[in-house]
Design an enzyme around this catalytic site. Structure first.
Site, short mmCIF file in Angstrom:
data_model
loop_
_atom_site.label_atom_id
_atom_site.label_comp_id
_atom_site.label_asym_id
_atom_site.label_seq_id
_atom_site.Cartn_x
_atom_site.Cartn_y
_atom_site.Cartn_z
N SER A 1 0.84 -1.20 0.00
CA SER A 1 0.00 0.00 0.00
C SER A 1 0.88 1.25 0.00
CB SER A 1 -0.95 -0.04 1.20
OG SER A 1 -2.03 0.82 1.01
N ASP B 1 -17.35 -14.87 -11.61
CA ASP B 1 -16.60 -15.96 -10.99
C ASP B 1 -16.23 -17.07 -11.97
OD1 ASP B 1 -15.53 -17.87 -9.34
OD2 ASP B 1 -17.28 -18.10 -8.05
N ASP C 1 -13.32 -18.05 -15.44
CA ASP C 1 -12.09 -18.86 -15.42
C ASP C 1 -12.36 -20.35 -15.36
OD1 ASP C 1 -12.80 -19.32 -12.68
OD2 ASP C 1 -11.87 -17.42 -12.15
N ASP D 1 -15.48 -20.53 -7.40
CA ASP D 1 -14.78 -20.59 -6.12
C ASP D 1 -14.70 -19.22 -5.43
OD1 ASP D 1 -13.14 -19.31 -7.88
OD2 ASP D 1 -11.40 -20.59 -7.60
N ASP E 1 -8.38 -6.53 -4.89
CA ASP E 1 -8.14 -5.37 -4.02
C ASP E 1 -9.24 -4.34 -4.27
OD1 ASP E 1 -7.25 -3.02 -2.78
OD2 ASP E 1 -5.14 -3.47 -3.17
N HIS F 1 -6.85 -6.19 -0.31
CA HIS F 1 -5.83 -5.15 -0.15
C HIS F 1 -4.77 -5.62 0.84
CE1 HIS F 1 -4.07 -1.26 -0.53
NE2 HIS F 1 -4.10 -1.06 0.78
#
Ligand SMILES: *[C@@H]1O[C@H](CO)[C@@H](O)[C@H](O)[C@H]1NC(C)=O
Ligand SMILES: *[C@@H]1O[C@H](CO)[C@@H](O)[C@H](O)[C@H]1NC(C)=O
Ligand SMILES: *[C@@H]1O[C@H](CO)[C@@H](O)[C@H](O)[C@H]1NC(C)=O
Ligand SMILES: *[C@@H]1O[C@H](CO)[C@@H](O)[C@H](O)[C@H]1NC(C)=O
Length: 541
Positions: free
Chosen positions: A201, A270, A273, A277, A414, A454
């Site tokens: 960060s 979701d 891909d 999950d 994030d 994050h």
């Protein structure tokens, strides 16, 4: 900008260690007394004062001595992970500024590679990262952290004090590194061998600043979720906040509605891909459609859990970039998958980071408000001022020339600070230096980490042994194989560069639930088949 619960622990004292340490046989050369002797023996220069020099045995309790309400979270009576010498210093950086430094130097150092590690800060960065000091010193690194020149996650100390802003931009880090190395060499009576930096960060921005301007200080730099492009980052929160607030009486979504929208966002993307999950493996392929949840005429949130037209308009805006005057790109929009965290920027009051940055660091004007004064001209002005080049957006020519290494990583979930900032920084280095990835690979590698929020936590294999992660990592051994810190050590000390970074995920109860070898940019994780919680089921493409 890792958020920590803030609570008041005014002027809590360091808990005195009263029981005799029990591991004397493993300590050589009277380590405890050499440590406490630093008060007398360590005088590197006129600017440096020793505040504390004490031996802390493994298992003893330690309490953060600066109980700033925005810092204390999590640091009441933590257990020390390994025998250390703790040194607290005050180093003046000008006639109006100083930095507080903590060096945690483990007794077991000589046979752990004689390494030095510098750790970064978070947010407005006046909090010493004690969890990282504890964790990384337990790996055998002599570990140094600092308060970045002011106490607390607040910009108030910048007000009319440009030297404090200068410390925040880079000088506190550089000073702490130089003095910290002297302390390490002095305590052990020999020179450290390799030096590392790790931060996330704001700490990621500090790492990039070091890579851009003083790479000679660190053999390996690890910069996570970097808050570079700093002025525009500070501005972006208020750009989106104002869009939400205008005419929509904040907060625009209730906490319950944010949860619903996050679940909808994950649902929409979701399975792109191939695996259901809760992890959006490649958010670059995720084009959300908030319109799917618009209330039909006569329907409401209470009747149908649907959103108003104003809410849908806001949700669409959230993922679009922030453009300035004349269509100049300023900052990416938010990424999908962790919207309950994104919601932290959309409280009833304007984002404090923007307010503090403009009032105290840029303008020295306590009357400045987001509501009355924030617009695209104010943003241009911020970029013109760019105090001490805090934007941190240069190329890496100095790093390349130094022969040292940089690893960046960013959580693809994030919700505070989009991974796209790290994607774009990488590509800007490619363009500015005229070097394709195969050439950058010799000194700069970027690993997007799916299922990481994050800096810490997330639905995927998020634990990579990085800065800010230890406190949230249940049931892990330290020093995880294939994690980012030890991968950097291998690159620096054995010349073996990391191709993938291993992450681990956990159940709510803290049990190991998944592993994944995260791919190096510009490759993406792809599902090969088999049990998706096992790293063998994933490849790179
Ligand atoms: C450390 O603090 C905890 C919580 O206050 C306490 O239970 C424990 O006994 C302390 N340990 C030592 C070694 O003082
Ligand atoms: C650190 O030193 C400066 C002077 O250089 C002083 O103003 C400040 O109060 C000191 N801080 C602490 C915590 O000792
Ligand atoms: C925007 O364009 C106008 C007209 O070309 C120019 O005068 C102005 O300086 C530009 N502003 C910025 C912030 O680049
Ligand atoms: C900012 O960077 C520029 C270009 O590297 C340099 O000329 C300038 O002196 C720096 N400014 C400050 C305040 O450090």
């Amino acid at each position: 900008m890792k958020s920590s619960p803030s609570f008041h622990t005014a002027f809590a004292a360091v808990v005195a260690v009263s029981f005799p340490y029990t591991s004397a046989t493993t300590l050589s050369n009277n380590f405890p007394s050499r440590c406490s002797g630093l008060s007398q023996s360590f005088h590197p220069d006129q600017q440096t004062t020793v505040l504390v020099a004490e031996f802390l045995p493994k298992g003893s309790n330690f309490t953060n001595p600066i109980a700033h309400p925005t810092c204390a979270g999590g640091w009441l009576s933590k257990s020390i992970l390994t025998d250390i010498c703790r040194l607290r210093l005050n180093v003046s950086t000008s006639s109006t500024s100083s930095v507080i430094i903590e060096a945690w130097m483990p007794a077991n150092w000589n046979n752990k590679g004689k390494r030095f590690a510098m750790v970064g800060n978070g947010g407005l960065a006046g909090c010493i990262p004690f969890d990282d000091l504890n964790y990384i010193s337990s790996l055998g690194f002599a570990t140094v952290g600092h308060n970045n020149g002011h106490d607390g996650d607040t910009g108030l100390p910048f007000f009319n004090r440009p030297e404090v802003v200068k410390d925040f931009a880079y000088r506190a880090l550089l000073t702490a590194t130089k003095v910290g190395k002297k302390a390490v060499n002095h305590l052990y009576s020999q020179n450290l061998k390799k030096s590392y930096f790790l931060g996330c960060s704001s700490g990621g921005r500090q790492g990039l600043k070091a890579a851009q301007d003083f790479p000679e200080e660190y053999d390996g730099i690890i910069a996570g979720a970097a808050g570079n492009n700093w002025n525009n980052l500070m501005s972006s929160f208020s750009y989106y906040w104002k869009f939400a607030a205008n005419g929509n009486n904040p907060p625009i979504l209730t906490a319950e509605q944010w949860v619903e929208w996050r679940d909808e966002a994950i649902k929409q993307c979701d399975q792109i891909d191939g695996v259901k999950d809760l992890v959006i493996e490649d958010p670059r392929k995720c084009k959300l459609r908030p319109e799917a949840r618009l209330c039909a005429p006569g329907k409401t949130w209470s009747s149908n859990k649907c959103f108003t037209s104003a809410q849908v308009t806001f949700l669409r805006k959230l993922y679009e970039p922030f453009y300035g005057n004349n269509g100049t790109f300023l900052f990416p929009g938010f990424g999908p998958g962790d919207e309950t965290i994104t919601s932290l920027w959309f409280a009833t009051t304007a984002p404090q980071y923007t307010v503090d940055w403009y009032r105290y660091a840029l303008l020295n004007d306590e009357t400045w408000t987001v509501e009355a004064n924030f617009d695209l001209d104010a943003v241009d002005n911020a970029n013109r001022i760019d105090p001490y080049n805090i934007s941190t957006y240069k190329d890496l020519s100095k790093l390349k020339a130094s022969g040292h290494k940089l690893i960046t990583y960013h959580g693809l979930a994030d919700g505070l600070l989009s991974h796209e900032g790290s994607d774009r920084y990488y590509e800007s280095v490619v363009r500015r230096m005229g070097l394709p990835s195969a050439k950058l690979d010799s000194f700069y590698r970027y690993f997007p980490i799916s299922g990481l929020g994050h800096c810490a936590t997330g639905n995927g294999a998020w634990y990579i042994g990085a800065a800010n992660q230890y406190i949230d990592a249940p049931a892990t051994t330290v020093d995880p194989e294939g994690g980012v810190l030890m991968s950097m050590v291998k690159w620096v000390e054995q010349g073996v560069p990391p191709e993938r970074i291993t992450g681990r995920g956990f159940t709510a109860g803290g049990k190991l639930a998944s592993t994944k070898n995260h791919c190096k940019w510009p490759l993406r994780n792809i599902y090969l088949g088999g049990n998706p919680t096992k790293k063998e089921s994933w490849g790179c493409s």
